[in-house]
Design a protein around this motif. Structure first.
Motif, short mmCIF file in Angstrom:
data_model
loop_
_atom_site.label_atom_id
_atom_site.label_comp_id
_atom_site.label_asym_id
_atom_site.label_seq_id
_atom_site.Cartn_x
_atom_site.Cartn_y
_atom_site.Cartn_z
N THR A 40 0.83 -1.21 0.00
CA THR A 40 0.00 0.00 0.00
C THR A 40 0.86 1.26 0.00
O THR A 40 0.57 2.22 -0.70
CB THR A 40 -1.02 0.00 1.16
OG1 THR A 40 -1.74 1.23 1.13
CG2 THR A 40 -0.37 -0.20 2.51
N GLY A 41 1.95 1.26 0.75
CA GLY A 41 2.81 2.45 0.80
C GLY A 41 3.38 2.78 -0.58
O GLY A 41 3.34 3.94 -1.03
N ASP A 82 -1.17 9.48 -4.16
CA ASP A 82 -2.51 9.52 -3.58
C ASP A 82 -2.53 8.69 -2.29
O ASP A 82 -2.44 7.47 -2.32
CB ASP A 82 -3.52 8.95 -4.59
CG ASP A 82 -4.93 8.87 -4.02
OD1 ASP A 82 -5.16 9.31 -2.88
OD2 ASP A 82 -5.81 8.35 -4.74
N ALA A 83 -2.65 9.39 -1.16
CA ALA A 83 -2.61 8.70 0.14
C ALA A 83 -3.80 7.79 0.36
O ALA A 83 -3.83 7.01 1.32
CB ALA A 83 -2.51 9.73 1.27
N SER A 84 -4.81 7.88 -0.51
CA SER A 84 -5.98 7.00 -0.33
C SER A 84 -5.89 5.75 -1.20
O SER A 84 -6.77 4.89 -1.15
CB SER A 84 -7.26 7.77 -0.65
OG SER A 84 -7.35 8.03 -2.03
N PRO A 130 -7.28 11.02 1.34
CA PRO A 130 -6.42 12.05 0.75
C PRO A 130 -5.80 12.89 1.87
O PRO A 130 -6.44 13.14 2.90
CB PRO A 130 -7.39 12.88 -0.10
CG PRO A 130 -8.52 11.94 -0.39
CD PRO A 130 -8.65 11.06 0.82
N THR A 131 -4.54 13.32 1.68
CA THR A 131 -3.76 13.91 2.77
C THR A 131 -4.45 15.11 3.42
O THR A 131 -4.50 15.21 4.65
CB THR A 131 -2.36 14.32 2.27
OG1 THR A 131 -1.79 13.18 1.63
CG2 THR A 131 -1.46 14.74 3.42
N LYS A 152 3.35 6.52 3.39
CA LYS A 152 1.94 6.36 3.75
C LYS A 152 1.13 7.60 3.38
O LYS A 152 -0.05 7.51 3.05
CB LYS A 152 1.81 6.06 5.25
CG LYS A 152 0.37 5.81 5.63
CD LYS A 152 0.23 5.08 6.92
CE LYS A 152 -1.24 4.90 7.21
NZ LYS A 152 -1.88 6.15 7.66
N LEU A 153 1.76 8.77 3.48
CA LEU A 153 1.07 10.01 3.12
C LEU A 153 1.36 10.44 1.68
O LEU A 153 1.00 11.54 1.28
CB LEU A 153 1.44 11.13 4.10
CG LEU A 153 1.04 10.86 5.56
CD1 LEU A 153 1.51 11.99 6.46
CD2 LEU A 153 -0.46 10.65 5.70
N ALA A 154 2.00 9.54 0.94
CA ALA A 154 2.29 9.80 -0.49
C ALA A 154 3.05 11.11 -0.68
O ALA A 154 2.82 11.84 -1.64
CB ALA A 154 1.00 9.80 -1.31
N SER A 155 3.97 11.40 0.23
CA SER A 155 4.72 12.66 0.15
C SER A 155 5.84 12.60 -0.88
O SER A 155 6.20 13.63 -1.46
CB SER A 155 5.31 13.01 1.52
OG SER A 155 4.32 12.98 2.52
N GLY A 156 6.39 11.42 -1.08
CA GLY A 156 7.48 11.28 -2.04
C GLY A 156 8.66 10.55 -1.43
O GLY A 156 8.60 10.08 -0.29
#
Lengths: 434, 434
Positions: free
Chosen positions: A316-317, A325-327, B84-85, B275-279
């Motif tokens: 998932t990560g 997209d964190a979702s 979404p974040t 996990k927060l799709a930050s990069g």
């Protein structure tokens, strides 16, 4: 043994059934009851119980299915890391592999089984060199093992695969079964693949193989045959009866269509794909196409461990990063990959969920640990904060093989550690590396 | 307490010193001896030992330094994931945070400490709302805690930061210390930053803050001020005495030059960034520039756990993917980030390595587990196959706070679990979400 688990939280992994408090009963190798505490009061405990386990609010759920591994590569764990991939494979892994005997593989598979148990893995989809000694190890240790053929130009013949297909898919040995498979497109000549395809058609067998793990593999196949690996292998008729691919990192839209049309499974291996810099598989795209995704650790030379909590977090990560997209890829989807989808990919339809009549392949997750507190959402906890430390008990076919850190596989772990050390020393000496 | 650890493998984390077999002795809060078994025979065990621990070949090494966290966010673990974040932050995290009292934060910090101990973390770099109750929790539980200010437009004043800077940096409380810091560029007005910079210059204090975590943060800063966050904050004089940044995912070459010139640390948080799709942060580039990198979990709302083994695997795995190079970021570099660099970033020069006179902040790693066998290379094993399950003992300032799954922090973990549950219920009720 008939066992009663009570005071449990239960996640059956049936579609849309949330966690509830209740009981699970097992009778020999099967689950005989799953229900709420109230339902349990009225149920008939045929024959009584040999043991009653107070779960103290901990979670029961189906065991994890490791849908791609090479167990005996425990030998090469941390033997050669942080190297460019080709150097790692050609100079480190292949020479060691060439020295491994069937007996070595038997021992090293048992070593891996210990580790699977600590991670709540109750079935493995194993590809390696000597299927007979792997099956022996799994039967003795009580691990459910689905093997897959590894036909290639160098080390595994069609004859062996056909023989194993017939010998391991019998009712006599409920723990072992076998799929046809090849190592990969790039290790099989077109002539070999043509003959393999004939064998597949003779038995109408689904086929699993490594596909599109690295960009160079995909590019190389296009250069050789003008087709992607998925398309090329499909064009040879290999997937006419379904099957699936391990890795499937570097694919295109046409490949997705083929995977979907052929009813194939994707088995993703995010830990290995990271460590070997192979790339991030397009899991969200597979899901959008309705292609089922299962999860695997790959072998311990590539990963280097057999830890399903790591793989669950990563799938998932990495999906979130890839899609920005964190979702992306919800935790429940991940749990489904790790249990139900894996079981279905491996043709273990009786090992997918907790329900009466299913195989008693289950695990108990310790919620009485700080990483699970407070209990806001158990399913999210499993995927995002769970760890091997939370695996309290692992049961396969109704037998508890691991409980509170102790193993029950018919051999002392220390003997396996010592034997693995001896194998390593012998092979290093044979290679002049000691 | 004076303790003798013998029959140990020892990884001191001194430069170029490989693992050796020997002993570590502790006297009160310090290490009094580190050496081979032979050297131990002749050494003077002043005052004798209160306890002698047979390590049975297991590994002693410095404890991990979690160089970025928000401990009390344990409350929000798995409260809201796969969103979404911005929705996660604005609709889920902020409203809950607004209801948390100092007493809540005290309890929830202790809950986090339990989890740090299971992961071998012996010091934390904590940023949260009520520094006094955090310091109290850490002092009572025996956790080494470096706090950092969280100045912002809404919730933490310059006055509080100045007071904490003076109160927590004293000799009376060796476990607690304090850095100046702001929450982030985007939560501080230029006027506030100007005043903060004056405070920093008054004390000649290094500064830590969140920087360049997301692309939108970096883009927003460029839009607002025509400069990247690193350049803008540096231009305000915030880093004139060094310090560092948490995350630092979205940076450019000029930012790297500034970080280098200002002698700053990068604290990377790969689990949270996934996990927060930050990069994926450019860790290899930082290393090439000679900018020291430390490692942090970030808070359990973003991660969702406090597991350094996950972070260690991720920092190298993601680095390998980013660079398309399986040899990127060697395991030893990762161990250095997790121990020595973290200690130095946090101004804990006496907690970096195992050596006589250093603080007795150490952990014992259980090698007698299948994921560590065979023992081909202990350092690679730690990074690539290690898990919290391997943490047998965690000692901070000479006190064993965790051993064989049992905690010693002056409070029953079950009381903390129950209190956290009550806090959750109260806040959800206040928010009308129960």
């Amino acid at each position: 043994m008939n066992i009663r688990f009570y005071n449990a939280r239960i996640l059956t992994m049936e579609e849309d059934r949330p966690v509830f408090v209740g009981e699970v009963w097992t009778q020999e190798d099967k689950i005989s009851f799953v229900g709420t505490s109230e339902e349990a009061v009225g149920a008939d405990a045929e024959g009584g119980f040999d043991r009653e386990i107070d779960c103290k609010g901990n979670l029961l759920m189906p065991g994890f299915k490791d849908a791609h591994t090479h167990s005996a590569m425990t030998l090469m764990r941390s033997l050669a890391d942080d190297l460019p991939t080709q150097e790692w494979l050609n100079n480190q892994i292949f020479p060691v592999e060439a020295k491994m005997t069937g007996e070595d593989i038997y021992t090293l598979t048992k070593l891996a089984i210990l580790e699977y148990l600590t991670s709540g893995i109750t079935a493995i989809f194993d590809m390696y060199l000597t299927p007979e000694t792997i099956a022996k190890a799994c039967k003795e240790a009580g691990m459910r093992c689905v093997q897959v053929g590894c036909v290639n130009n160098f080390s595994q013949s069609l004859e062996l695969v056909e023989r194993m297909y017939n010998e391991l898919n019998t009712e006599d040995d409920p723990l072992n079964s076998y799929f046809m498979g090849i190592h990969a497109e790039y290790t099989c000549s077109p002539e070999l693949l043509t003959k393999f395809s004939e064998l597949v058609h003779k038995y109408k067998a689904p086929v699993f193989t490594h596909i599109a793990e690295t960009k160079s593999e995909t590019d190389g196949c296009i250069e050789r045959y003008g087709m992607s690996p998925v398309k090329y292998l499909a064009s040879m008729g290999l997937f006419d009866f379904g099957g699936g691919g391990y890795h499937l990192v570097h694919v295109n839209e046409e490949d997705m269509q083929i995977l979907k049309e052929k009813n194939m499974y994707v088995v993703t291996n995010p830990g290995s794909n990271l460590k070997l810099a192979s790339g991030i598989a397009p899991i969200s795209d597979y899901m959008k196409h309705g292609i089922p995704v299962a999860l695997g650790t790959d072998g311990p030379a590539s990963n280097n461990c057999l830890d399903f909590f790591r793989e669950m977090f990563l799938v998932t990560g990495l999906g979130k990063i890839r899609e920005d997209d964190a979702s992306a890829i919800d935790a429940m989807e991940v749990l489904k990959m790790a249990t139900v989808n894996g079981a279905h990919a491996m043709n273990l339809p009786n090992c997918d969920i907790l329900a009466s009549g299913k195989q008693a392949d289950l695990i108990m997750i310790d919620l009485d640990q700080p990483n699970m507190q407070p209990i806001n959402n158990i399913c999210k906890n499993l995927v995002y904060s769970g760890s091997k430390q939370n695996v309290k008990l692992t049961m396969i076919a109704g037998v508890i093989r691991y409980e509170d850190g102790k193993f029950n596989i018919g051999v002392d772990p220390h003997d396996l550690y010592a034997e693995a050390e001896n194998i390593k020393k012998r092979i290093m000496s044979e290679l002049g590396r000691d």
